[in-house]
Design a protein around this motif. Structure first.
Motif, mmCIF file in Angstrom:
data_model
loop_
_atom_site.group_PDB
_atom_site.id
_atom_site.type_symbol
_atom_site.label_atom_id
_atom_site.label_comp_id
_atom_site.label_asym_id
_atom_site.label_seq_id
_atom_site.Cartn_x
_atom_site.Cartn_y
_atom_site.Cartn_z
ATOM 1 N N ALA A 209 0.797 -1.288 0.043
ATOM 2 C CA ALA A 209 0.022 0.082 -0.187
ATOM 3 C C ALA A 209 0.918 1.210 0.000
ATOM 4 O O ALA A 209 0.492 2.387 -0.778
ATOM 5 N N TRP A 210 1.984 1.160 0.763
ATOM 6 C CA TRP A 210 2.826 2.392 0.823
ATOM 7 C C TRP A 210 3.629 2.696 -0.576
ATOM 8 O O TRP A 210 3.700 3.823 -1.051
ATOM 9 N N ASP A 211 3.920 1.544 -1.240
ATOM 10 C CA ASP A 211 4.638 1.712 -2.584
ATOM 11 C C ASP A 211 3.584 2.153 -3.407
ATOM 12 O O ASP A 211 4.084 3.030 -4.338
ATOM 13 N N ALA A 212 2.373 1.769 -3.391
ATOM 14 C CA ALA A 212 1.274 2.498 -4.162
ATOM 15 C C ALA A 212 0.665 3.700 -3.854
ATOM 16 O O ALA A 212 0.164 4.170 -4.564
ATOM 17 N N GLN A 213 1.257 4.365 -2.873
ATOM 18 C CA GLN A 213 0.706 5.459 -2.321
ATOM 19 C C GLN A 213 -0.765 5.512 -2.104
ATOM 20 O O GLN A 213 -1.680 6.375 -2.348
ATOM 21 N N ASP A 214 -1.199 4.467 -1.857
ATOM 22 C CA ASP A 214 -2.644 4.202 -1.375
ATOM 23 C C ASP A 214 -2.883 4.484 -0.063
ATOM 24 O O ASP A 214 -2.937 3.618 1.005
ATOM 25 N N VAL A 215 -3.500 5.808 0.165
ATOM 26 C CA VAL A 215 -3.680 6.209 1.400
ATOM 27 C C VAL A 215 -4.776 5.371 2.241
ATOM 28 O O VAL A 215 -4.906 5.069 3.493
ATOM 29 N N GLU A 216 -5.850 5.212 1.570
ATOM 30 C CA GLU A 216 -7.010 4.483 2.065
ATOM 31 C C GLU A 216 -6.565 3.238 2.511
ATOM 32 O O GLU A 216 -7.042 2.602 3.370
ATOM 33 N N ALA A 217 -5.808 2.465 1.740
ATOM 34 C CA ALA A 217 -5.275 1.095 1.990
ATOM 35 C C ALA A 217 -4.723 1.234 3.238
ATOM 36 O O ALA A 217 -4.732 0.184 4.003
ATOM 37 N N LEU A 218 -3.686 2.073 3.473
ATOM 38 C CA LEU A 218 -2.652 2.269 4.567
ATOM 39 C C LEU A 218 -3.841 2.447 5.736
ATOM 40 O O LEU A 218 -3.522 2.023 6.956
ATOM 41 N N ILE A 219 -4.719 3.344 5.662
ATOM 42 C CA ILE A 219 -5.554 3.729 6.838
ATOM 43 C C ILE A 219 -6.264 2.544 7.321
ATOM 44 O O ILE A 219 -6.427 2.111 8.472
ATOM 45 N N GLY A 220 -6.672 1.568 6.311
ATOM 46 C CA GLY A 220 -7.453 0.276 6.709
ATOM 47 C C GLY A 220 -6.282 -0.554 7.470
ATOM 48 O O GLY A 220 -6.926 -1.548 8.150
ATOM 49 N N LEU A 221 -5.273 -0.710 7.193
ATOM 50 C CA LEU A 221 -4.435 -1.461 7.750
ATOM 51 C C LEU A 221 -3.802 -1.021 9.343
ATOM 52 O O LEU A 221 -3.306 -1.857 10.063
ATOM 53 N N LEU A 222 -3.888 0.355 9.541
ATOM 54 C CA LEU A 222 -3.564 1.019 10.798
ATOM 55 C C LEU A 222 -4.789 0.952 11.626
ATOM 56 O O LEU A 222 -6.008 1.516 11.277
ATOM 57 N N ALA A 223 -4.563 0.654 13.052
ATOM 58 C CA ALA A 223 -5.610 0.953 14.281
ATOM 59 C C ALA A 223 -5.773 2.444 13.984
ATOM 60 O O ALA A 223 -4.947 3.578 14.030
ATOM 61 N N PRO A 224 -7.072 2.697 14.606
ATOM 62 C CA PRO A 224 -7.565 4.201 14.430
ATOM 63 C C PRO A 224 -6.414 4.798 15.578
ATOM 64 O O PRO A 224 -6.156 6.219 15.214
#
Length: 316
Positions: A209-224
């Motif tokens: 997700a980081w390589d793809a610069q996919d912010v939404e995917a990163l948010i989904g992988l991180l706890a709030p």
């Protein structure tokens, strides 16, 4: 013709020397856990051996257990270092993080003593893998030096409290209470460790997700309520305070990648025995990322950027 013979005394001396040298690995593991720095651990072990070899042969022969002597001296050297380190870390620029280790960590194993090996509650013991994890090392930083020594010597290296008391100059009861209070702090700060394979999968998804610069995917992988802590030591740019919240971390990291010049590569690597990431710029390691995982989310990220703490990652 000259005949070379080896005396029993020479054989005994060689065996004793080998036994003394063989303690280095265990002593380094002990010192690293106590200090959170491989460089300082190596210095502490070197000082320990310097003191051993400064004694006369008669003094060495009078030592009933050289291994116990070396452990006692190494622990006391570490306590001295911890006392001065607290003041240095108060002047440290930004957040201070333990020095990350590459690859597996079985080279810094310990021994199990009778008391720890037969403790009534196995949950009162820290496993060797857990004891070098970044999450555990960070919690150790919040403890007093005495708490740290009691916990590591007993729970990880299996020393009975009577022996810890002799090493630290405290009573066995006081050492038991120090270990108990340290253990409570660990339990309050650390959730149960996620399976290694599960963490590896989440870290791999995070990298993609980081390589793809996919912010939404990163948010989904991180706890709030996730936190990101960086350590640049004032030597290289890094966030001076922890970044809190999955959304804020995701935006920070994508912005970081966007600002980076060409040649930045993110690699999956083992960091302190668990899945992590290494950032390389034109082939040189510039950051090491360690992760903590709970409930299918990444809860904590530690990014070590201080070049002085990346020596094990840059040496061939």
């Amino acid at each position: 013709m000259t005949v070379h013979t080896t005396s029993r005394h020479d054989d005994d001396s060689d065996a004793e020397l080998e036994a003394i040298i063989s303690e280095r690995r265990r002593l380094t593991g002990l010192a690293y856990r106590l200090l959170g720095s491989l460089a300082e651990a190596e210095d502490a072990v070197q000082e320990t051996y310097t003191r051993w070899y400064a004694m006369s042969r008669r003094q060495q022969d009078a030592v009933e257990s050289p291994g116990a002597w070396l452990t006692t001296v190494a622990t006391r050297v570490c306590l001295d270092i911890l006392g001065s380190a607290r003041m240095r870390r108060e002047r440290y620029v930004g957040e201070w993080l333990p020095e990350p280790l590459p690859g597996r960590t079985d080279w810094i194993g310990g021994r199990r003593g009778t008391e720890a090996a037969h403790a009534a509650d196995p949950a009162d013991r820290v496993t060797l893998d857990e004891s070098v994890g970044m999450a555990f090392l960070v919690v150790l930083e919040s403890m007093t030096p005495a708490q740290r020594v009691a916990l590591i010597l007993h729970d990880v290296f299996g020393y009975p409290f009577a022996e810890i008391a002799r090493i630290t100059g405290r009573t066995p009861a006081a050492c038991r209470e120090l270990a108990s209070s340290a253990r409570r702090r660990v339990r309050a700060s650390l959730p149960p460790q996620a399976p290694a394979a599960h963490q590896a999968r989440l870290v791999r998804d995070f990298k993609e997700a980081w390589d793809a610069q996919d912010v939404e995917a990163l948010i989904g992988l991180l706890a709030p309520g996730a936190t990101f802590t960086a350590d640049g030591g004032g030597v290289v740019p890094a966030a001076l305070r922890p970044i809190r919240g999955g959304e804020g971390i995701a935006h920070y990291l994508t912005g970081l990648a966007a600002r980076a010049s060409g040649g930045l590569t993110v690699l999956e690597r083992t960091v302190n025995g668990r899945a992590g990431l290494v950032l390389e710029h034109e082939g040189t390691t510039v950051a090491v990322y360690a992760f903590d995982v709970a409930d299918d989310r990444i809860t904590r990220i530690w990014a070590v950027r201080n070049p002085g703490k990346l020596r094990p990652w840059t040496e061939d």
